[in-house]
Design a protein around this motif. Structure first.
Motif, PDB file in Angstrom:
ATOM      1  N   SER A  18       1.011  -1.474   0.281  1.00  0.00           N
ATOM      2  CA  SER A  18      -0.053   0.517   0.236  1.00  0.00           C
ATOM      3  C   SER A  18       0.872   1.340  -0.039  1.00  0.00           C
ATOM      4  O   SER A  18       0.238   2.395   0.353  1.00  0.00           O
ATOM      5  N   TYR A  19       2.232   1.550  -0.320  1.00  0.00           N
ATOM      6  CA  TYR A  19       3.044   2.654  -0.276  1.00  0.00           C
ATOM      7  C   TYR A  19       4.126   2.056  -0.912  1.00  0.00           C
ATOM      8  O   TYR A  19       4.362   0.689  -1.928  1.00  0.00           O
ATOM      9  N   THR A  20       5.075   3.121  -1.359  1.00  0.00           N
ATOM     10  CA  THR A  20       6.096   2.289  -2.446  1.00  0.00           C
ATOM     11  C   THR A  20       7.319   3.345  -1.987  1.00  0.00           C
ATOM     12  O   THR A  20       7.097   3.447  -1.264  1.00  0.00           O
ATOM     13  N   ASP A  76       8.187   6.374  -0.821  1.00  0.00           N
ATOM     14  CA  ASP A  76       7.457   6.937   0.911  1.00  0.00           C
ATOM     15  C   ASP A  76       8.246   6.480   0.988  1.00  0.00           C
ATOM     16  O   ASP A  76       8.541   7.697   2.436  1.00  0.00           O
ATOM     17  N   LEU A  87       3.437   7.196   8.598  1.00  0.00           N
ATOM     18  CA  LEU A  87       2.459   6.786   6.889  1.00  0.00           C
ATOM     19  C   LEU A  87       1.249   5.791   6.837  1.00  0.00           C
ATOM     20  O   LEU A  87       0.753   6.717   6.216  1.00  0.00           O
ATOM     21  N   ARG A 125       0.174   3.247   7.376  1.00  0.00           N
ATOM     22  CA  ARG A 125      -0.087   2.058   6.271  1.00  0.00           C
ATOM     23  C   ARG A 125       1.583   1.083   6.916  1.00  0.00           C
ATOM     24  O   ARG A 125       1.980   1.162   6.310  1.00  0.00           O
TER      25      ARG A 125
END
Length: 242
Positions: free
Chosen positions: A6-8, A11, A35, A37
Protein backbone atom coordinates in the motif's frame (compact mmCIF):
# COMPACT_ATOMS: atom_id res chain seq x y z
CA UNK A 1 -1.13 -14.70 -3.67
CA UNK A 2 0.18 -11.89 -1.43
CA UNK A 3 -1.54 -8.54 -1.28
CA UNK A 4 0.17 -5.65 -3.13
CA UNK A 5 1.99 -3.06 -1.01
CA UNK A 6 0.00 0.00 0.00
CA UNK A 7 3.06 2.27 -0.29
CA UNK A 8 6.01 2.88 -2.64
CA UNK A 9 9.78 3.17 -2.23
CA UNK A 10 9.39 6.92 -2.73
CA UNK A 11 7.12 7.06 0.33
CA UNK A 12 9.77 5.30 2.44
CA UNK A 13 12.58 7.52 1.08
CA UNK A 14 10.59 10.70 1.69
CA UNK A 15 9.63 9.87 5.28
CA UNK A 16 13.11 8.52 6.14
CA UNK A 17 14.67 11.69 4.75
CA UNK A 18 12.35 13.83 6.87
CA UNK A 19 13.26 11.86 10.00
CA UNK A 20 17.00 12.10 9.29
CA UNK A 21 16.73 15.86 8.73
CA UNK A 22 15.21 16.11 12.23
CA UNK A 23 18.09 14.10 13.73
CA UNK A 24 15.99 10.94 14.17
CA UNK A 25 17.02 7.46 13.09
CA UNK A 26 14.43 6.00 10.70
CA UNK A 27 12.94 2.57 11.48
CA UNK A 28 10.07 0.41 10.31
CA UNK A 29 7.98 1.50 13.30
CA UNK A 30 8.70 5.26 12.97
CA UNK A 31 7.95 5.21 9.22
CA UNK A 32 4.76 3.17 9.81
CA UNK A 33 3.66 5.76 12.40
CA UNK A 34 3.95 8.59 9.84
CA UNK A 35 2.75 6.58 6.82
CA UNK A 36 -0.30 5.16 8.58
CA UNK A 37 -0.32 1.93 6.57
CA UNK A 38 1.82 -1.08 5.64
CA UNK A 39 3.45 -3.73 7.83
CA UNK A 40 6.36 -2.87 10.12
CA UNK A 41 8.43 -5.87 9.04
CA UNK A 42 7.94 -5.12 5.33
CA UNK A 43 8.71 -1.42 5.79
CA UNK A 44 11.89 -2.26 7.76
CA UNK A 45 13.00 -4.61 5.00
CA UNK A 46 12.42 -1.94 2.34
CA UNK A 47 14.21 0.66 4.47
CA UNK A 48 17.29 -1.57 4.86
CA UNK A 49 17.32 -2.22 1.13
CA UNK A 50 17.07 1.48 0.22
CA UNK A 51 19.83 2.45 2.67
CA UNK A 52 22.10 -0.30 1.35
CA UNK A 53 21.47 0.75 -2.27
CA UNK A 54 22.30 4.39 -1.44
CA UNK A 55 18.84 5.85 -1.98
CA UNK A 56 18.79 7.08 1.64
CA UNK A 57 21.98 8.78 2.85
CA UNK A 58 22.69 11.15 5.75
CA UNK A 59 25.87 12.31 4.02
CA UNK A 60 23.97 13.18 0.86
CA UNK A 61 21.44 15.23 2.84
CA UNK A 62 24.19 17.08 4.70
CA UNK A 63 25.95 17.86 1.43
CA UNK A 64 22.72 19.17 -0.08
CA UNK A 65 22.08 21.41 2.94
CA UNK A 66 25.64 22.74 2.67
CA UNK A 67 25.19 23.58 -1.05
CA UNK A 68 21.92 25.41 -0.35
CA UNK A 69 23.54 27.44 2.42
CA UNK A 70 26.47 28.31 0.16
CA UNK A 71 24.10 29.38 -2.61
CA UNK A 72 22.17 31.58 -0.17
CA UNK A 73 25.33 33.19 1.14
CA UNK A 74 26.58 33.83 -2.39
CA UNK A 75 23.25 35.46 -3.29
CA UNK A 76 23.31 37.75 -0.25
CA UNK A 77 26.99 38.78 -0.51
CA UNK A 78 27.43 41.94 -2.58
CA UNK A 79 29.39 45.22 -2.29
CA UNK A 80 27.83 48.59 -1.48
CA UNK A 81 29.05 51.91 -2.91
CA UNK A 82 31.65 53.69 -0.74
CA UNK A 83 29.26 56.58 -0.01
CA UNK A 84 26.58 54.22 1.22
CA UNK A 85 29.12 52.27 3.29
CA UNK A 86 30.30 55.46 5.00
CA UNK A 87 26.73 56.64 5.57
CA UNK A 88 25.78 53.22 6.92
CA UNK A 89 28.77 53.14 9.26
CA UNK A 90 27.93 56.64 10.53
CA UNK A 91 24.29 55.77 11.13
CA UNK A 92 25.30 52.54 12.88
CA UNK A 93 27.68 54.44 15.15
CA UNK A 94 25.01 57.02 15.99
CA UNK A 95 22.46 54.31 16.64
CA UNK A 96 24.87 52.37 18.84
CA UNK A 97 25.60 55.51 20.91
CA UNK A 98 21.89 56.19 21.38
CA UNK A 99 21.26 52.58 22.35
CA UNK A 100 24.20 52.58 24.81
CA UNK A 101 22.96 55.78 26.45
CA UNK A 102 19.42 54.40 26.73
CA UNK A 103 20.66 51.10 28.10
CA UNK A 104 22.91 52.73 30.71
CA UNK A 105 20.08 55.01 31.83
CA UNK A 106 17.64 52.15 32.16
CA UNK A 107 20.17 49.92 33.93
CA UNK A 108 21.08 52.63 36.45
CA UNK A 109 17.42 53.35 37.15
CA UNK A 110 16.19 49.75 37.47
CA UNK A 111 19.22 47.92 38.88
CA UNK A 112 18.24 47.70 42.55
CA UNK A 113 14.58 46.99 41.88
CA UNK A 114 15.48 44.41 39.26
CA UNK A 115 17.71 42.39 41.59
CA UNK A 116 14.97 42.21 44.24
CA UNK A 117 12.30 41.20 41.75
CA UNK A 118 14.59 38.67 40.08
CA UNK A 119 15.28 36.91 43.35
CA UNK A 120 11.54 36.56 43.96
CA UNK A 121 10.88 35.42 40.38
CA UNK A 122 13.71 32.87 40.45
CA UNK A 123 12.31 31.26 43.62
CA UNK A 124 8.84 31.17 42.06
CA UNK A 125 10.15 29.78 38.76
CA UNK A 126 12.22 27.14 40.56
CA UNK A 127 9.10 25.90 42.34
CA UNK A 128 7.09 25.86 39.08
CA UNK A 129 9.97 24.20 37.25
CA UNK A 130 10.11 21.38 39.79
CA UNK A 131 6.37 20.79 39.46
CA UNK A 132 6.38 20.82 35.66
CA UNK A 133 9.49 18.63 35.54
CA UNK A 134 7.82 15.98 37.68
CA UNK A 135 4.70 16.22 35.50
CA UNK A 136 6.90 15.89 32.39
CA UNK A 137 8.62 12.77 33.77
CA UNK A 138 5.25 11.18 34.55
CA UNK A 139 3.88 12.10 31.11
CA UNK A 140 6.97 10.65 29.40
CA UNK A 141 6.60 7.40 31.36
CA UNK A 142 2.90 7.16 30.43
CA UNK A 143 3.67 8.07 26.82
CA UNK A 144 6.32 5.36 26.52
CA UNK A 145 3.94 2.77 28.01
CA UNK A 146 1.10 3.71 25.63
CA UNK A 147 3.46 3.72 22.65
CA UNK A 148 4.74 0.25 23.50
CA UNK A 149 1.20 -1.09 23.94
CA UNK A 150 0.15 0.51 20.66
CA UNK A 151 3.14 -1.01 18.89
CA UNK A 152 2.26 -4.47 20.22
CA UNK A 153 -1.37 -4.08 19.12
CA UNK A 154 -0.27 -3.05 15.61
CA UNK A 155 2.07 -6.05 15.39
CA UNK A 156 -0.71 -8.36 16.61
CA UNK A 157 -3.07 -6.87 14.02
CA UNK A 158 -0.51 -7.53 11.27
CA UNK A 159 -0.11 -11.15 12.39
CA UNK A 160 -3.88 -11.59 12.30
CA UNK A 161 -4.02 -10.01 8.84
CA UNK A 162 -1.46 -12.56 7.60
CA UNK A 163 -3.43 -15.42 9.15
CA UNK A 164 -6.71 -14.14 7.65
CA UNK A 165 -5.06 -13.79 4.24
CA UNK A 166 -3.82 -17.38 4.41
CA UNK A 167 -7.28 -18.60 5.47
CA UNK A 168 -8.92 -16.63 2.66
CA UNK A 169 -6.64 -18.34 0.15
CA UNK A 170 -7.28 -21.71 1.77
CA UNK A 171 -11.04 -21.04 1.71
CA UNK A 172 -10.93 -20.12 -1.99
CA UNK A 173 -8.93 -23.24 -2.85
CA UNK A 174 -11.34 -25.43 -0.87
CA UNK A 175 -14.35 -23.99 -2.69
CA UNK A 176 -12.71 -24.60 -6.07
CA UNK A 177 -11.85 -28.18 -5.15
CA UNK A 178 -15.41 -28.67 -3.92
CA UNK A 179 -16.82 -27.76 -7.37
CA UNK A 180 -14.29 -29.92 -9.24
CA UNK A 181 -14.47 -32.99 -7.00
CA UNK A 182 -18.18 -33.34 -6.28
CA UNK A 183 -17.80 -37.00 -5.29
CA UNK A 184 -15.94 -35.94 -2.16
CA UNK A 185 -18.64 -33.48 -1.22
CA UNK A 186 -19.06 -34.58 2.39
CA UNK A 187 -15.39 -34.42 3.24
CA UNK A 188 -14.79 -31.10 1.51
CA UNK A 189 -17.93 -29.59 3.03
CA UNK A 190 -16.65 -30.49 6.49
CA UNK A 191 -13.27 -28.90 5.74
CA UNK A 192 -14.93 -25.83 4.29
CA UNK A 193 -17.17 -25.37 7.34
CA UNK A 194 -14.18 -25.75 9.65
CA UNK A 195 -12.17 -23.18 7.72
CA UNK A 196 -15.14 -20.82 7.58
CA UNK A 197 -15.59 -21.06 11.35
CA UNK A 198 -11.92 -20.32 11.90
CA UNK A 199 -12.15 -17.43 9.48
CA UNK A 200 -15.21 -15.98 11.26
CA UNK A 201 -13.55 -16.37 14.68
CA UNK A 202 -10.42 -14.67 13.45
CA UNK A 203 -12.50 -11.95 11.79
CA UNK A 204 -14.18 -11.30 15.13
CA UNK A 205 -10.80 -11.24 16.88
CA UNK A 206 -9.46 -8.97 14.15
CA UNK A 207 -12.36 -6.55 14.60
CA UNK A 208 -11.81 -6.57 18.36
CA UNK A 209 -8.11 -5.83 17.86
CA UNK A 210 -9.08 -2.98 15.50
CA UNK A 211 -11.35 -1.50 18.19
CA UNK A 212 -8.62 -1.81 20.82
CA UNK A 213 -6.12 -0.30 18.41
CA UNK A 214 -8.45 2.65 17.71
CA UNK A 215 -8.90 3.24 21.45
CA UNK A 216 -5.14 3.06 22.03
CA UNK A 217 -4.49 5.44 19.15
CA UNK A 218 -6.93 7.95 20.66
CA UNK A 219 -5.29 7.55 24.07
CA UNK A 220 -1.84 7.82 22.43
CA UNK A 221 -2.83 11.06 20.64
CA UNK A 222 -4.30 12.57 23.83
CA UNK A 223 -1.21 11.68 25.86
CA UNK A 224 1.08 13.07 23.16
CA UNK A 225 -0.79 16.40 23.29
CA UNK A 226 -0.43 16.44 27.09
CA UNK A 227 3.29 15.67 26.82
CA UNK A 228 3.82 18.46 24.29
CA UNK A 229 1.92 20.84 26.59
CA UNK A 230 3.99 19.76 29.58
CA UNK A 231 7.21 20.25 27.60
CA UNK A 232 6.14 23.72 26.48
CA UNK A 233 5.17 24.71 30.02
CA UNK A 234 8.44 23.28 31.30
CA UNK A 235 10.44 25.43 28.86
CA UNK A 236 8.44 28.57 29.69
CA UNK A 237 8.96 28.06 33.45
CA UNK A 238 12.65 27.20 33.21
CA UNK A 239 14.69 29.85 35.14
CA UNK A 240 16.47 32.40 32.92
CA UNK A 241 19.71 33.68 34.57
CA UNK A 242 21.31 36.81 33.21
Amino acid sequence: MARPKSYTDDDVIKIATQLISKGKKPSGWSIKEVLGRGKISAIQSDLDRLIKSGHISVEALNAQDYKECEATRAFLSYDLPVELQELLAKREEELCKVMRDMTNALNNKAHEHYETMMAIRIRDLDAKYNLTYRAKEQAEADYADIEERLKKQVEEKERLEDTIEELELELAESRQSHSELLQHNLKLTSNLNSITEKYEILQGTYQGINEQLSALQNEYTSLKVKLDSALSENESHKPQHC
